[in-house]
Motif scaffolding. Structure first.
Motif, PDB file in Angstrom:
ATOM      1  N   PHE A 107       0.846  -1.206   0.000  1.00 20.20           N
ATOM      2  CA  PHE A 107       0.000   0.000   0.000  1.00 20.20           C
ATOM      3  C   PHE A 107       0.877   1.250   0.000  1.00 20.20           C
ATOM      4  O   PHE A 107       0.631   2.198  -0.749  1.00 20.20           O
ATOM      5  N   GLY A 118      -5.770   6.482   0.788  1.00 20.15           N
ATOM      6  CA  GLY A 118      -7.202   6.188   0.823  1.00 20.15           C
ATOM      7  C   GLY A 118      -8.035   7.456   0.727  1.00 20.15           C
ATOM      8  O   GLY A 118      -8.856   7.623  -0.189  1.00 20.15           O
ATOM      9  N   ALA A 317      -4.912  -2.625   0.689  1.00 24.87           N
ATOM     10  CA  ALA A 317      -5.559  -2.020   1.861  1.00 24.87           C
ATOM     11  C   ALA A 317      -6.433  -3.040   2.580  1.00 24.87           C
ATOM     12  O   ALA A 317      -6.547  -3.021   3.800  1.00 24.87           O
ATOM     13  N   CYS A 323      -6.360   1.374   5.393  1.00 17.83           N
ATOM     14  CA  CYS A 323      -5.402   2.215   4.674  1.00 17.83           C
ATOM     15  C   CYS A 323      -4.778   3.193   5.667  1.00 17.83           C
ATOM     16  O   CYS A 323      -4.751   2.937   6.872  1.00 17.83           O
TER      17      CYS A 323
END
Lengths: 371, 57
Positions: A107, A118, A317, A323
């Motif tokens: 991520f 996010g 995520a 996230c």
């Protein structure tokens, strides 16, 4: 300009009213909280992925410090609130595991390629960033795909859910959380270049407002601020509408998730705040006298790379149980050990992602210049 | 490509995407029931939080 701004207010109030009338007062309030997030994130330029890049590339620690301040402010109130109201409020606790660590690392790398995390992806799309809109579509698809394999990833090995208040009690857990944030803050200040250490007034205000909104989210919804669940739910809704049979998937037959899938997104906490956040970012962009120039044009291959990275962003995520918002911000501020592990793994991934940016993101050559 | 697509246009496309998702949702899901809607605030409601979060599996 007056008409343009009036239309912005109308869109924002219209969706608040729509959610209120369709799903009740809590839905309307959560849209307002989401709108607040969007206004602050875009209006005061408070971000997550950008500051993580700036501390590495420019030794600029101001944005990172603002994040830590916001998390500390939330923790100072959330710890006692959660301790006093355990049946009404839930923290963002998740297990530390192999897939969780790998997911956070990936991520961190992907968010530097996508140029948004996010919350950043929603802000970028709402504020008219073309790459952000493409990334949002990829993020939705990726977070849905991540739900399909989550059980397999978790099965690779994970520890029991651990929290600082569970290990040390609410008071000492809070002290350790604030001490940990203070230590990271001190390291940030030590590493940052002179003049790039303390946040400007704008970021102090943004950190306080983000903390207030995150606490409002907790008090209204009974759970901390999150992003990814709602996006995965949207993907599931679209897949189901397209004929996918999600009754065969472990994630979507689990009682809570099956209920969310069968119910309207207007009853889903993270969907409501996500939509509000996007509208808030849109409102800031339309409120300005000039919306600003579009981001630098990329080659078609690079836009493809952004969509692919956003798919990975959403998928990872889910692996990482959140996230930058659900795991890092809300995890740490409500005492989850996985939030701290997420931060370390994602930062390592972010350093790698910064190097990959130059490879993936290739601007279009100016006209008249040979390739 | 993006030089020809202004920020407001992309912003409107993002809103349109959200509107499409809501339209699909309203067409395929059970409509919200206002009579069973939760209290405005979870804190003080006496009810356990029923929402889903990214940290859950």
């Amino acid at each position: 300009m007056v008409l343009q701004r009036a239309s912005v207010v109308l869109v924002a109030l219209g969706f608040i009213g729509f959610a209120f009338l369709m799903a009740g007062p809590r839905a309307g309030l959560l849209v307002m909280v989401g709108l607040g997030f969007g206004l602050v994130l875009e209006g005061l330029r408070f971000g997550f992925a950008g500051p993580w890049r700036m501390i590495v590339t420019d030794r600029d620690g101001r944005g990172v410090l603002a994040q830590l301040i916001a998390i500390a402010l939330v923790a100072a109130v959330a710890f006692p609130l959660l301790a006093a109201n355990p049946t009404e409020l839930a923290p963002a606790h998740a297990p530390v595991g192999l897939a969780m660590i790998l997911g956070a690392f990936v991520f961190g790398a992907a968010m530097q390629i996508v140029m948004g995390c996010g919350s950043g992806t929603l802000v970028n799309a709402g504020s008219g960033n073309l790459g952000g809109l493409l990334a949002l579509l990829g993020f939705i698809a990726g977070s849905f795909a991540g739900t399909l394999h989550l059980g397999w990833w978790v099965g690779l090995g994970s520890l029991p859910v651990a929290s600082l208040q569970g290990l040390f009690g609410a008071n000492l857990g809070l002290v350790l959380t604030l001490a940990g944030l203070g230590l990271v803050g001190a390291l940030t200040i030590f590493y940052a270049a002179p003049g790039k250490r303390l946040p400007p007034r704008r970021l102090w205000i943004a950190a306080a407002l983000i903390a207030a909104l995150a606490l409002a989210n907790l008090v209204i919804a009974g759970q901390p601020w999150g992003i990814v669940y709602g996006l995965g739910l949207w993907g599931a809704k679209l897949a189901q509408a397209g004929g996918a049979d999600l009754a065969q998937t472990a994630f979507w037959v689990a009682p809570g998730n099956a209920e969310r899938l069968a119910s309207s997104v207007l009853t889903d906490v993270t969907s409501l705040t996500n939509i509000g956040l996007l509208i808030g970012a849109f409102a800031v962009m339309r409120w300005r006298a000039s919306p600003g120039a579009q981001t630098q044009a990329l080659t078609l291959g690079s836009y493809g790379g952004v969509v692919l990275a956003a798919l990975v962003l959403g998928y990872s995520a889910r692996m990482a149980f959140g996230c930058n918002v659900g795991a890092f911000f809300s995890g740490i501020s409500t005492g989850s050990v996985h939030g701290w592990v997420w931060m370390i793994a994602a930062f390592a991934g972010s350093v790698m992602g910064i190097k990959l940016r130059a490879v993936v993101l290739r601007p279009v050559a100016p006209r008249g210049v040979a390739a | 490509m993006s030089a020809r697509i202004s920020r407001p246009m992309v912003g409107f496309l993002a809103l349109l995407a959200i509107a499409l998702i809501l339209a699909v949702d309203l067409a395929t899901s059970a409509p919200p029931d206002l009579f069973t809607a939760p209290p405005a605030f979870a804190l003080g409601s006496g009810q356990a939080p029923g929402g889903a979060h990214c940290s859950g599996s």
